[in-house]
Design a protein around this motif. Structure first.
Motif, PDB file in Angstrom:
ATOM      1  N   ASN A 109       4.423   2.854 -23.112  1.00 50.90           N
ATOM      2  CA  ASN A 109       5.320   3.419 -22.116  1.00 50.90           C
ATOM      3  C   ASN A 109       5.363   2.495 -20.908  1.00 50.90           C
ATOM      4  N   ILE A 110       6.559   2.294 -20.380  1.00 49.39           N
ATOM      5  CA  ILE A 110       6.732   1.522 -19.153  1.00 49.39           C
ATOM      6  C   ILE A 110       7.176   2.511 -18.085  1.00 49.39           C
ATOM      7  N   ALA A 111       6.433   2.597 -16.996  1.00 51.79           N
ATOM      8  CA  ALA A 111       6.734   3.616 -15.988  1.00 51.79           C
ATOM      9  C   ALA A 111       6.387   3.111 -14.599  1.00 51.79           C
ATOM     10  N   ALA A 112       7.205   3.493 -13.639  1.00 54.43           N
ATOM     11  CA  ALA A 112       6.901   3.194 -12.239  1.00 54.43           C
ATOM     12  C   ALA A 112       5.908   4.222 -11.722  1.00 54.43           C
ATOM     13  N   ILE A 113       5.022   3.781 -10.853  1.00 57.15           N
ATOM     14  CA  ILE A 113       4.157   4.695 -10.127  1.00 57.15           C
ATOM     15  C   ILE A 113       4.403   4.472  -8.641  1.00 57.15           C
ATOM     16  N   ARG A 114       4.567   5.566  -7.918  1.00 59.48           N
ATOM     17  CA  ARG A 114       4.840   5.459  -6.485  1.00 59.48           C
ATOM     18  C   ARG A 114       3.531   5.365  -5.715  1.00 59.48           C
ATOM     19  N   HIS A 115       3.447   4.405  -4.831  1.00 60.29           N
ATOM     20  CA  HIS A 115       2.230   4.200  -4.046  1.00 60.29           C
ATOM     21  C   HIS A 115       2.135   5.228  -2.922  1.00 60.29           C
ATOM     22  N   ARG A 116       0.953   5.758  -2.761  1.00 64.55           N
ATOM     23  CA  ARG A 116       0.685   6.749  -1.718  1.00 64.55           C
ATOM     24  C   ARG A 116      -0.322   6.201  -0.717  1.00 64.55           C
ATOM     25  N   ALA A 117      -0.509   6.930   0.370  1.00 58.93           N
ATOM     26  CA  ALA A 117      -1.382   6.451   1.442  1.00 58.93           C
ATOM     27  C   ALA A 117      -2.845   6.445   1.034  1.00 58.93           C
ATOM     28  N   GLY A 118      -3.268   7.406   0.216  1.00 56.60           N
ATOM     29  CA  GLY A 118      -4.679   7.512  -0.138  1.00 56.60           C
ATOM     30  C   GLY A 118      -4.862   8.020  -1.545  1.00 56.60           C
ATOM     31  N   ALA A 119      -6.111   7.932  -2.017  1.00 55.08           N
ATOM     32  CA  ALA A 119      -6.436   8.404  -3.370  1.00 55.08           C
ATOM     33  C   ALA A 119      -7.887   8.850  -3.411  1.00 55.08           C
ATOM     34  N   ARG A 167      10.338   6.096 -12.887  1.00 57.24           N
ATOM     35  CA  ARG A 167       9.138   6.809 -13.335  1.00 57.24           C
ATOM     36  C   ARG A 167       9.338   7.348 -14.749  1.00 57.24           C
ATOM     37  N   ARG A 168      10.555   7.762 -15.071  1.00 57.71           N
ATOM     38  CA  ARG A 168      10.832   8.241 -16.428  1.00 57.71           C
ATOM     39  C   ARG A 168      10.908   7.084 -17.422  1.00 57.71           C
ATOM     40  N   ASP A 169      11.485   5.971 -16.978  1.00 60.68           N
ATOM     41  CA  ASP A 169      11.653   4.815 -17.861  1.00 60.68           C
ATOM     42  C   ASP A 169      11.630   3.558 -17.003  1.00 60.68           C
ATOM     43  N   GLY A 170      10.492   2.872 -17.009  1.00 58.10           N
ATOM     44  CA  GLY A 170      10.348   1.683 -16.186  1.00 58.10           C
ATOM     45  C   GLY A 170      11.220   0.527 -16.617  1.00 58.10           C
ATOM     46  N   ARG A 171      11.790   0.604 -17.822  1.00 56.60           N
ATOM     47  CA  ARG A 171      12.696  -0.437 -18.307  1.00 56.60           C
ATOM     48  C   ARG A 171      14.161  -0.020 -18.217  1.00 56.60           C
ATOM     49  N   ALA A 172      14.417   1.074 -17.525  1.00 58.37           N
ATOM     50  CA  ALA A 172      15.809   1.520 -17.382  1.00 58.37           C
ATOM     51  C   ALA A 172      16.655   0.382 -16.807  1.00 58.37           C
ATOM     52  N   SER A 173      17.806   0.159 -17.399  1.00 60.54           N
ATOM     53  CA  SER A 173      18.655  -0.943 -16.963  1.00 60.54           C
ATOM     54  C   SER A 173      19.293  -0.622 -15.612  1.00 60.54           C
ATOM     55  N   ILE A 174      19.666  -1.677 -14.904  1.00 62.62           N
ATOM     56  CA  ILE A 174      20.364  -1.494 -13.631  1.00 62.62           C
ATOM     57  C   ILE A 174      21.657  -0.718 -13.852  1.00 62.62           C
TER      58      ILE A 174
END
Length: 321
Positions: A54-64, A185-192
């Motif tokens: 799976n290729i997916a975006a993850i959004r960066h947050r301030a803390g973890a 996030r659903r599909d990190g390879r989604a085309s432009i």
């Protein structure tokens, strides 16, 4: 259900290429691997369609934080499922050792509501320990499971959106940006082209926005694959105790090892959390016993029994896994 049978040699090389750049075209990957484009496209598309990769975006947050849960007997799968269902969790593992379930949570703002109201309400929970993450030495975005050459890695490296171990997004996001992030996030390879249809903007505008999101440290594109598919079925979390002045030295050293897929400095009774994947328990023993730890550490080991979530995406586990 994903079959965890080890992938073939070409498939593994394609996965390795996608780990470097999850949005690389099949043509580019084929050129780097010196394989026919049609063959690479066929194998690569099958890996994605079968859910093995799976290729997916993850959004960066301030803390973890890392949440380590002890559960009432018989409730470990329920607790794991509940944590995995949360939008703010990145990974959730069922493990051996002092804890039953370990999960990473990302957040913006304060932690009070999460720690005092939300996590204590997790079904099956009997006890919880929380470890704030102070620093990342390695994320799964930087994990390379194989042995592509330095030249191949350099050819595949994207212009923007490479491995980051810290992020400081400053520009505000508008509704269109958030829609683009959701699509990736659903599909990190989604085309432009596909994204532009969703947000009703021209392709050139969407392309600029995607680049800005990556360059501005708002998101990372990650390739998610079960280590077992790459011949690494044994996974463990190492909770490492080390004197404060040696944390950075050891973290930097371990992050360079191919067995390490994730490493973070944490606050608590351990100073480093190391995620290790190896072919066998004997290899895990050798990693622990023969790694050049020096005389500066103590550690406890939790073997991962199963992952329900990786990189923000639910994992469909095979029977018996």
């Amino acid at each position: 259900m994903v079959d965890f049978q080890e992938l073939g040699e070409l498939e593994q090389r394609i996965v390795m290429a996608l780990q470097v750049d999850g949005r690389a075209t099949w043509r580019k990957i084929a050129k780097v691997l010196d394989e026919p484009e049609r063959t690479v496209a066929r194998h690569g598309a099958a890996l994605l369609e079968d859910g093995k990769v799976n290729i997916a975006a993850i959004r960066h947050r301030a803390g973890a934080v890392i949440a380590a849960l002890n559960c009432v007997p018989g409730t470990v799968p329920v607790a794991s499922e509940a944590l995995s269902a949360r939008a703010d969790t990145s990974f959730t593992y069922m493990v051996t050792g002092q804890s039953d379930v370990v999960s990473e949570l990302h957040y913006d703002g304060g932690l009070e509501d999460i720690l005092t109201l939300q996590l204590p309400a997790t079904p099956g929970l009997s006890q919880i320990q929380v470890y704030p993450i102070l620093k990342f030495f390695k994320t799964i975005r930087g994990w390379r499971a194989g042995n592509l050459s330095t030249a191949q890695l350099r050819m595949l490296e994207p212009e923007v959106g490479g491995e980051r171990t810290e992020w400081h997004p400053t520009e505000a996001l508008d509704a269109t940006d958030l829609t683009i992030i959701d699509a990736l996030r659903r599909d990190g390879r989604a085309s432009i082209e596909a994204i532009s249809r969703q947000v009703k903007l021209g392709e050139s505008s969407v392309s600029r926005r995607v680049e800005a999101l990556l360059r501005g440290e708002h998101i990372s594109i990650r390739t998610l694959v079960e280590p077992a598919l790459l011949g690494l079925p044994v996974e463990a979390l190492l909770w490492v105790q080390v004197s404060p002045e040696r944390i950075d030295e050891l973290g930097q050293r371990l992050s360079q090892l191919p067995q390490v897929r994730y490493l973070a400095a944490i606050a608590g009774d351990a100073q480093l959390l190391v995620d290790v994947t190896v072919p066998s328990q004997q290899d895990l023993y050798r990693f622990i016993a023969q790694t050049d730890w020096g005389q500066m550490v103590q550690l406890r080991t939790s073997v991962v029994l199963g992952a329900r979530k990786r990189g923000g995406r639910l994992v469909s586990t095979a029977s018996g896994r």
